[in-house]
Enzyme design. Structure first.
Site, short mmCIF file in Angstrom:
data_model
loop_
_atom_site.label_atom_id
_atom_site.label_comp_id
_atom_site.label_asym_id
_atom_site.label_seq_id
_atom_site.Cartn_x
_atom_site.Cartn_y
_atom_site.Cartn_z
N HIS A 6 3.84 -2.72 8.07
CA HIS A 6 3.28 -1.35 8.08
C HIS A 6 3.64 -0.95 9.59
O HIS A 6 2.57 -0.61 10.43
CB HIS A 6 1.76 -1.50 7.99
CG HIS A 6 1.13 -1.54 6.60
ND1 HIS A 6 1.44 -0.69 5.68
CD2 HIS A 6 1.06 -2.59 5.88
CE1 HIS A 6 1.06 -0.99 4.38
NE2 HIS A 6 0.84 -2.28 4.39
N GLU A 48 3.71 2.14 10.39
CA GLU A 48 3.11 3.34 10.45
C GLU A 48 1.71 3.34 11.08
O GLU A 48 0.96 4.03 11.50
CB GLU A 48 3.04 4.13 9.17
CG GLU A 48 2.13 3.87 8.18
CD GLU A 48 2.42 2.34 7.34
OE1 GLU A 48 1.83 2.02 6.38
OE2 GLU A 48 3.62 1.82 7.66
N SER A 106 0.19 -6.96 7.05
CA SER A 106 -1.10 -7.08 6.04
C SER A 106 -0.87 -7.27 4.70
O SER A 106 -0.95 -6.21 4.00
CB SER A 106 -1.90 -5.78 6.34
OG SER A 106 -3.27 -5.92 5.67
N LYS A 134 -3.18 -15.27 3.71
CA LYS A 134 -2.84 -13.36 4.26
C LYS A 134 -2.13 -13.63 5.60
O LYS A 134 -2.48 -14.21 6.37
CB LYS A 134 -3.96 -12.67 4.42
CG LYS A 134 -3.74 -11.32 4.31
CD LYS A 134 -5.04 -10.40 4.38
CE LYS A 134 -4.46 -8.88 4.50
NZ LYS A 134 -5.57 -8.04 4.45
N CYS A 160 5.97 -1.98 2.71
CA CYS A 160 5.22 -3.13 2.34
C CYS A 160 5.16 -3.43 0.93
O CYS A 160 6.40 -3.85 0.31
CB CYS A 160 3.61 -2.87 2.82
SG CYS A 160 2.77 -4.34 2.90
#
Length: 301
Positions: free
Chosen positions: A235, A237, A192, A163, A142
């Site tokens: 992301h 993870e 994100s 966003k 990210c």
């Protein structure tokens, strides 16, 4: 994969309850193999959550992994107890003369700032420069991916009108690359972020290859050269409730925030989110460890 961590790391107990094999230091010392030495520069504010997520993601091969958590010396966040950092984390100054098989640089909630405005930017630059000679392969996540592309290749980030928040569909572009071995043609991944990296600028650099992208969320996976540096804009993870926690945190703060896309069943934030990306996330981390770390790194670091 046996993950070797300090015996009293809180994440160890959480992952053991998920039946993930966590090896304590005493047992690891009696195994006649050399573990992969992986450093994790954890720039996320909720460090303990990120520890669990990344250790879970690294737990899916038979290789033994010895984890070293790193934090910044020039900036100390407010969301993790100082006692936790002192007990389980080192700084670059502590490890600058050591070599690692792999390094993970996480995201950070600073993407709306210019890189040079970030309090620990100079320290991060030193770490990224050090990684060229002391790390076999570095995985950037990210904001960490944006920072890596900027430092190593001069590629900037740009603000988004809204966003990029949710679970997005991505297309695989290069099946022959071992990093994406076992991936489906189309797969899901979380994003994100408030900024993006230009696809066109990446393509202008002959050393970079885009391996996966989304029509809506943009570039996801970029590989530099032969895998010395790998950049993941999302992301993978994240666990099931991470986006839920982020959304409800911002709602409770009175911030203007849209529902994460393609996340809640029927877009109902009271329902339990579906976990739809973990298989590919596990494949990504497993492939990185196997093909870009284990099969490349020298036996003697």
């Amino acid at each position: 994969m046996p993950i070797k961590v300090q015996n009293d790391l809180p994440a160890k107990k959480i992952l053991e309850e998920e039946n993930i094999f966590m090896m304590d230091e005493k047992r690891a010392m009696h195994q006649d193999i050399r573990p992969l030495k992986i450093a994790i520069l954890n720039l996320m504010p909720l460090k303990e959550d990120t520890e669990v997520q990344l250790l879970r993601s690294l737990s899916n091969t038979p290789l033994q992994v010895d984890i070293t958590f790193l934090t910044t010396d020039t900036y100390v966040g407010k969301n993790t107890a100082t006692s936790h950092l002192e007990q389980f984390y080192l700084t670059h100054e502590d490890v600058k003369n050591r070599r690692f098989d792999g390094l993970i640089i996480t995201g950070a909630p600073v993407e709306q700032m210019e890189f040079e405005e970030v309090a620990y930017w100079n320290e991060l630059k030193k770490i990224m420069e050090w990684s060229k000679t002391h790390v076999t392969s570095t995985l950037h996540l990210c904001w960490g991916a944006q920072a890596g592309l900027y430092y190593h290749y001069g590629i900037k980030k740009y603000p988004l009108p809204d966003k990029m928040f949710g679970i997005f569909e991505h297309k695989l572009l290069n099946r022959k690359e071992p990093l994406v071995r076992g991936f489906d043609d189309v797969f899901l991944a979380p994003h994100s972020r408030h900024t993006e990296t230009s696809r066109e600028e990446i393509l202008q650099n002959s050393d970079l290859t885009i391996l996966a992208e989304s029509e809506e969320a943009g570039v996801l996976i970029v590989m530099g050269g032969d895998g010395k540096h790998i950049f993941v804009m999302g992301h993978p993870e994240y666990d099931r409730i991470t986006l839920d926690n982020e959304y409800k945190r911002d709602v409770n703060k009175g911030l203007e925030i849209q529902l994460p896309k393609n996340y809640y069943p029927s877009d109902d934030s009271m329902q339990r989110p579906n976990l739809s990306w973990r298989a590919h996330a596990n494949a990504l981390y497993t492939n990185w460890l196997n093909y870009y770390v284990y099969q490349v790194t020298p036996y003697e670091l």
